[in-house]
Design an enzyme around this catalytic site. Structure first.
Site, PDB file in Angstrom:
ATOM      1  N   ASN A   1      29.743  43.581  43.255  1.00 45.30           N
ATOM      2  CA  ASN A   1      30.823  44.609  43.175  1.00 45.30           C
ATOM      3  C   ASN A   1      30.321  45.838  42.433  1.00 45.30           C
ATOM      4  O   ASN A   1      30.567  46.964  42.812  1.00 45.30           O
ATOM      5  CB  ASN A   1      32.023  44.150  42.343  1.00 45.30           C
ATOM      6  CG  ASN A   1      32.593  42.850  42.773  1.00 45.30           C
ATOM      7  OD1 ASN A   1      31.857  41.981  43.176  1.00 45.30           O
ATOM      8  ND2 ASN A   1      33.901  42.721  42.691  1.00 45.30           N
ATOM      9  N   CYS A   2      29.604  45.541  41.341  1.00 46.34           N
ATOM     10  CA  CYS A   2      29.219  46.627  40.438  1.00 46.34           C
ATOM     11  C   CYS A   2      28.188  47.546  41.080  1.00 46.34           C
ATOM     12  O   CYS A   2      27.990  48.671  40.639  1.00 46.34           O
ATOM     13  CB  CYS A   2      28.686  46.048  39.125  1.00 46.34           C
ATOM     14  SG  CYS A   2      29.771  44.755  38.497  1.00 46.34           S
TER      15      CYS A   2
ATOM     16  N   TYR B   1      42.885  25.503  37.070  1.00 49.45           N
ATOM     17  CA  TYR B   1      42.235  26.438  36.155  1.00 49.45           C
ATOM     18  C   TYR B   1      42.300  27.831  36.779  1.00 49.45           C
ATOM     19  O   TYR B   1      42.369  27.964  38.008  1.00 49.45           O
ATOM     20  CB  TYR B   1      40.757  26.059  35.954  1.00 49.45           C
ATOM     21  CG  TYR B   1      40.554  24.774  35.181  1.00 49.45           C
ATOM     22  CD1 TYR B   1      40.797  23.535  35.778  1.00 49.45           C
ATOM     23  CD2 TYR B   1      40.116  24.796  33.862  1.00 49.45           C
ATOM     24  CE1 TYR B   1      40.619  22.353  35.066  1.00 49.45           C
ATOM     25  CE2 TYR B   1      39.926  23.627  33.155  1.00 49.45           C
ATOM     26  CZ  TYR B   1      40.181  22.407  33.755  1.00 49.45           C
ATOM     27  OH  TYR B   1      40.009  21.256  33.049  1.00 49.45           O
TER      28      TYR B   1
HETATM   29  P1  FAD Z   1      36.232  39.083  42.195  1.00 50.14           P
HETATM   30  O1  FAD Z   1      34.806  39.195  41.855  1.00 50.14           O
HETATM   31  O2  FAD Z   1      36.935  40.305  42.640  1.00 50.14           O
HETATM   32  O3  FAD Z   1      36.379  37.977  43.318  1.00 50.14           O
HETATM   33  C1  FAD Z   1      37.614  37.605  43.824  1.00 50.14           C
HETATM   34  C2  FAD Z   1      37.419  37.100  45.248  1.00 50.14           C
HETATM   35  O4  FAD Z   1      38.495  36.263  45.580  1.00 50.14           O
HETATM   36  C3  FAD Z   1      37.430  38.204  46.268  1.00 50.14           C
HETATM   37  O5  FAD Z   1      36.233  38.213  47.034  1.00 50.14           O
HETATM   38  C4  FAD Z   1      38.636  37.900  47.154  1.00 50.14           C
HETATM   39  O6  FAD Z   1      38.390  38.176  48.531  1.00 50.14           O
HETATM   40  C5  FAD Z   1      38.821  36.427  46.935  1.00 50.14           C
HETATM   41  N1  FAD Z   1      40.188  35.968  47.109  1.00 50.14           N
HETATM   42  C6  FAD Z   1      41.300  36.458  46.518  1.00 50.14           C
HETATM   43  N2  FAD Z   1      42.380  35.737  46.884  1.00 50.14           N
HETATM   44  C7  FAD Z   1      41.948  34.795  47.733  1.00 50.14           C
HETATM   45  C8  FAD Z   1      42.584  33.742  48.449  1.00 50.14           C
HETATM   46  N3  FAD Z   1      43.899  33.558  48.355  1.00 50.14           N
HETATM   47  N4  FAD Z   1      41.835  32.961  49.227  1.00 50.14           N
HETATM   48  C9  FAD Z   1      40.506  33.135  49.334  1.00 50.14           C
HETATM   49  N5  FAD Z   1      39.849  34.104  48.683  1.00 50.14           N
HETATM   50  C10 FAD Z   1      40.555  34.927  47.880  1.00 50.14           C
HETATM   51  N6  FAD Z   1      32.501  45.033  36.004  1.00 50.14           N
HETATM   52  C11 FAD Z   1      31.545  45.193  35.067  1.00 50.14           C
HETATM   53  O7  FAD Z   1      31.547  44.441  34.082  1.00 50.14           O
HETATM   54  N7  FAD Z   1      30.586  46.152  35.180  1.00 50.14           N
HETATM   55  C12 FAD Z   1      30.523  46.998  36.256  1.00 50.14           C
HETATM   56  O8  FAD Z   1      29.631  47.847  36.348  1.00 50.14           O
HETATM   57  C13 FAD Z   1      31.520  46.851  37.267  1.00 50.14           C
HETATM   58  N8  FAD Z   1      31.534  47.676  38.333  1.00 50.14           N
HETATM   59  C14 FAD Z   1      32.461  47.472  39.319  1.00 50.14           C
HETATM   60  C15 FAD Z   1      32.449  48.302  40.431  1.00 50.14           C
HETATM   61  C16 FAD Z   1      33.383  48.135  41.443  1.00 50.14           C
HETATM   62  C17 FAD Z   1      33.372  49.040  42.625  1.00 50.14           C
HETATM   63  C18 FAD Z   1      34.358  47.089  41.354  1.00 50.14           C
HETATM   64  C19 FAD Z   1      35.375  46.866  42.448  1.00 50.14           C
HETATM   65  C20 FAD Z   1      34.395  46.273  40.237  1.00 50.14           C
HETATM   66  C21 FAD Z   1      33.451  46.461  39.205  1.00 50.14           C
HETATM   67  N9  FAD Z   1      33.455  45.659  38.069  1.00 50.14           N
HETATM   68  C22 FAD Z   1      32.503  45.828  37.103  1.00 50.14           C
HETATM   69  C23 FAD Z   1      34.492  44.628  37.874  1.00 50.14           C
HETATM   70  C24 FAD Z   1      33.958  43.264  38.291  1.00 50.14           C
HETATM   71  O9  FAD Z   1      33.448  43.327  39.578  1.00 50.14           O
HETATM   72  C25 FAD Z   1      35.085  42.270  38.190  1.00 50.14           C
HETATM   73  O10 FAD Z   1      35.533  42.219  36.871  1.00 50.14           O
HETATM   74  C26 FAD Z   1      34.659  40.858  38.597  1.00 50.14           C
HETATM   75  O11 FAD Z   1      34.103  40.844  39.868  1.00 50.14           O
HETATM   76  C27 FAD Z   1      35.868  39.924  38.550  1.00 50.14           C
HETATM   77  O12 FAD Z   1      35.521  38.660  39.032  1.00 50.14           O
HETATM   78  P2  FAD Z   1      36.600  37.717  39.721  1.00 50.14           P
HETATM   79  O13 FAD Z   1      35.902  36.488  40.133  1.00 50.14           O
HETATM   80  O14 FAD Z   1      37.775  37.620  38.853  1.00 50.14           O
HETATM   81  O15 FAD Z   1      37.075  38.509  40.993  1.00 50.14           O
END
Ligand code: FAD
Length: 817
Positions: free
Chosen positions: A45-46, A280
């Site tokens: 993502n980052c 969780y």
């Molecule tokens: P995510 O990584 O967003 O993953 C969630 C996934 O769950 C998604 O792929 C989604 O499709 C899937 N999903 C959701 N609901 C369902 C469902 N019901 N069934 C099946 N699949 C589902 N953080 C930093 O610390 N440094 C950075 O430089 C940084 N840059 C970023 C740049 C961008 C453009 C973005 C968008 C984010 C950035 N972040 C950064 C934030 C970081 O990416 C997030 O904090 C992190 O990815 C969160 O992890 P997560 O697992 O909670 O969610």
């Protein structure tokens, strides 16, 4: 381990993928199924904004893991294109929908881990194919494809947070003129306003337009252009990226009856268990404890998501891992600048009711005498009276990351500013100083807490000035003081202070400043030991100037082209290198002057400096001293300028600044009439064509010639707005001095000129600029008439009467029009 245990994971990126991998390493026998509704798992993502900007060129590089590789390495059943649509905690099943076929299937679980992330907020009514949000790989390709297909010239990024700034930088790098609209008074909300001011200056110097205290209200699309209504003003753009924040993607959890807070974040225990112990939740969707304030909040970052995934997997496998909180450590590159934060800012400290003090220090990234040192601006917040470190903010060009990481570690370890002063950090001249910037921050804070110096802050200055019992002393050298100082301060250089104590009234409180706070501290020590009640300005004049000083002009995209310089008397020219990095204004100019004086005619002096004002000072220096500026380049906060000592001969380009000839032509345009403006520009173009150094100084009504016809919103007071409305907005709206007939005369003149193949006023202005005619707007008239620099066409300098007189002295003719 129980071989029949079935663990389902929802979401296959940061939190979900790390939970899956950790689970498999801890439990070889469990059945692990990972559902991801998108096509990709474990993607970067980052890194997405950098693909848009073209720095990451390979699409494949954005996926850290393919489903196949993940399956093979970890024996995990990865099902991409599968969305979990319902959770039934009673029967411990989930309903899964195949995104392509629409088919649904019920799946049993023993344990469930949710990591659904956060979704971008999209305000209602922002619907156009030209408006984008960025969350995942498909969004990224959509934006990139749009840019490749339509070649937009202008973009608006709504929201000036970390991700907004990354997007703005990457658009600007593609040559798209980018405007950031930000609701609050500063970008990057984890920073305080005072630390964000350097970032504002840097963004603007890179050509990004910044509209603070503003917001987008409405967008409409017409003929492929977005018309954007703002709280203050309007603008047009070819595309828009919304970056106004994210919200937890927690509908699934909420519908399943799991507890969520008022913000929609899933509530979890320290082991990452939700209100149902078999479920969780981790990552952006959960409410997490702030490590410093112990308050629950929403802090969406990749590091915490990954760590929480690990904690959940541990706990599920019987290891008592706990997640102890997030401290918001974050870092960002803004072109060649780096900004990093950890812990709380002032707003959060106040909200938590913490009694704190702050200190600002300005140190070089490594030993100042070793080439390439640049400056770091560090702000730390610490608790009173314990000195416990609460937060740190750092802005600079080199070594920002390691200093912020040391401070993040110190916060995690519960350390105090006294500990910072004692830290023994790696040192050799290319890397740091014997007193590292982190030690310096500790020393400054320790001096405050132990009462060695009292401080006041930039925001106290105006209030303090109202009290007759206060005296303000600037202890920098006279030349620094003359170069710029805070109103109301008198100059007593530090080295003269002991001899001039008699000039100060012991019954009054003395407020001292210097450039960055170090000499002010020395002065405060002298004064307090002579019985004065004294305070030192934390961060000094530099910080005050960064907040209140005039805007930094956008860096010229084209630097002066090399000119050929010959000097028959010096056949063996040499290059003299001067390292002025780490020196503050006027240090670099003084070092340059000494080097130029010592050089022979024809020699090249190459100076490197980290002083942000240098790039604009050097041109004037060369002009005044008759030397030739060959080129200026800037990278990572260091400006390198090459100057040839001597005068120009055989130059093929437009005669550059630096000519000591006095055959220049100086025009002063007072009138805002179309015919007079045309006459002035025809003469100025002719003068430039003859190789004469030519300048036009625009004052009063003449300023209207320079106004942009479609200038964007500019904040003004009431009178400024009135003037703005009443006066013609740019060259195309000027009236004729005679026979204007409500604008008909002006239109007729333009038609006649066109028929006779005479260049229009707008073409004459462009031609004058391309031939090096210097266009100077009178700063005093601008002030009187409420005209702002942003309203003027590109390439106009701001100058006062002194600038006009300097041009007059270099000219053999001055014309007042
Ligand atoms: P995510 O990584 O967003 O993953 C969630 C996934 O769950 C998604 O792929 C989604 O499709 C899937 N999903 C959701 N609901 C369902 C469902 N019901 N069934 C099946 N699949 C589902 N953080 C930093 O610390 N440094 C950075 O430089 C940084 N840059 C970023 C740049 C961008 C453009 C973005 C968008 C984010 C950035 N972040 C950064 C934030 C970081 O990416 C997030 O904090 C992190 O990815 C969160 O992890 P997560 O697992 O909670 O969610």
């Amino acid at each position: 381990m129980n071989p029949s245990r079935r663990i389902l994971i929802v979401g296959g990126v940061a939190g979900g993928a790390s939970a899956a991998a950790r689970l498999r390493r801890l439990d070889e026998h469990a059945e692990i199924v990972l559902f991801e509704r998108g096509e990709h798992i474990s993607y970067a993502n980052c890194g997405l904004p950098y693909y848009i900007g073209g720095e990451i060129t390979e699409k494949a590089a954005l996926s850290l893991q393919t489903p196949e590789a993940f399956r093979k390495r970890y024996r995990i059943d990865v099902r991409v294109g599968h969305e979990v649509v319902s959770i039934f905690t009673g029967s411990k099943t989930v309903l899964v929908r195949n995104v392509q076929t629409g088919e649904t299937l019920s799946e049993r679980y023993d344990k469930l881990i949710l990591s659904p992330g956060a979704e971008p907020i999209r305000p209602v009514g922002f619907n156009s194919e030209r408006i984008f949000t960025l969350r995942n790989i498909p969004d990224t390709f959509r934006i990139r494809d749009f840019i490749d297909a339509t070649k937009p010239n202008t973009a608006v990024v709504v929201g000036g947070g970390y991700i907004g700034l990354e997007r703005a930088e990457n658009l600007q790098r593609l040559g798209i003129e980018t405007t950031i609209v930000q609701r609050s008074d500063h970008v990057l909300p984890p920073l305080d306003f005072d630390m964000a001011c350097d970032v504002h200056r840097h963004l603007e110097s890179q050509g990004v337009r910044l509209l603070l205290n503003n917001e987008v209200r409405r967008v409409t699309e017409k003929d492929g252009t977005l018309n954007v209504s703002l709280k203050n003003g309007e603008l047009t753009a070819d595309m828009m990226i919304l970056s106004v924040g994210v919200q937890p993607d927690s509908k699934l959890a909420k519908d399943a009856g799991l507890t969520v807070d008022e913000r929609g974040c899933i509530v979890v225990s320290k082991n990452m268990q939700t209100s149902d112990p078999d479920v969780y939740a981790v990552g952006d969707a959960v409410a997490i404890v702030d490590f410093v304030t112990k308050r629950k909040g929403f802090i969406p970052l990749a590091g915490p998501a990954n760590k929480q995934g690990r904690v959940a997997a541990d706990h599920l496998c019987g290891i008592d891992s706990t997640y102890t909180g997030t401290q918001g450590s974050a870092i960002l590159r803004v072109f060649d600048m780096t900004v990093a934060t950890t812990g709380v800012n002032e707003q959060a400290a106040k909200a938590a009711g913490i009694d704190y003090e702050k200190s600002f220090t300005w140190s070089t990234s490594h030993a100042g005498y070793y080439p390439g040192a640049t400056n770091l601006s560090i702000k730390i917040l610490f608790e009173k009276p314990s000195g416990k470190i609460l937060g740190a903010q750092i802005v600079g060009f080199d070594g920002v990351d390691k200093r912020c990481d040391v401070l993040a570690t110190a916060i995690r370890g519960g350390m105090t500013v006294f500990d910072l002063a004692k830290l023994e950090l790696c040192y050799a001249p290319p890397y740091s100083s014997a007193k590292d910037p982190v030690n310096m921050a500790g020393f400054a804070a320790e001096n405050i807490l132990t009462g060695k110096v009292g401080v006041f802050h930039w925001h106290d200055v105006d209030t303090l000035k109202k009290d007759d019992g206060n005296v303000f002393v600037d202890v920098r050298t006279k030349i620094e003081f003359d170069n710029g100082h805070i109103d109301g301060f008198v100059n007593i250089p530090l080295d003269d202070l002991r001899g001039r104590l008699g000039e100060l009234d012991t019954s009054k409180r003395i407020f001292v400043t210097c450039q960055i706070g170090v000499r002010g501290y020395a002065a405060a020590r002298i004064l307090s030991q002579h019985g004065f009640d004294v305070r030192n300005l934390s961060g000094g004049y530099r910080l005050h100037h960064s907040i209140f000083g005039p805007k930094t002009p956008a860096r010229s995209k084209s630097f002066p082209k090399p000119v050929s310089v010959t000097d028959s008397t010096n056949t063996e020219t040499k290059t003299v290198k001067v390292d002025a990095c780490g020196l503050q204004c006027p240090g670099p100019i003084m070092k340059l002057a000494a080097a130029v004086n010592g050089a022979n005619s024809g020699d090249i002096v190459e100076i490197s400096t980290t002083d942000p004002a240098f790039a604009s000072d050097i041109e004037g220096f060369c002009r005044r001293t008759g030397n030739v500026l060959i080129e200026t380049t800037s990278q990572r906060g260091t400006t390198v300028a090459k100057i040839r000592k001597g005068t120009i001969s055989g130059a093929t380009e437009t005669p550059p600044t630096g000519s000591s000839e006095t055959h220049g032509k100086n025009f002063i345009v007072f009138s805002g009439d179309l015919d007079k403006a045309i006459a002035a520009f025809i003469m100025a173009n002719a003068s430039a064509a003859l190789g004469r150094k030519t300048s036009i100084f625009f004052t009063f009504w003449g300023l209207n010639i320079l106004r942009k016809p479609d200038g964007g919103p500019v904040e003004k007071d009431f009178l400024g707005k009135m003037f703005g409305w009443m006066m013609p907005k740019g060259s195309t709206r000027l009236p004729l001095s005679k026979m204007n007939w409500g604008g008909l005369g002006a239109t007729m003149i333009r038609m006649i000129m066109k028929r006779k193949n005479i260049a229009s006023l707008e073409e004459l202005i462009e031609s004058a600029k391309s031939h090096g005619v210097e266009l100077v707007a009178c700063s005093m008239s601008m002030d009187v008439m409420g005209i702002k620099q942003e309203e003027l066409i590109d390439g106009v300098k701001i100058g006062g009467a002194a600038a006009m007189l300097a041009h007059a002295e270099e000219s053999d003719m001055s014309l007042f029009i």
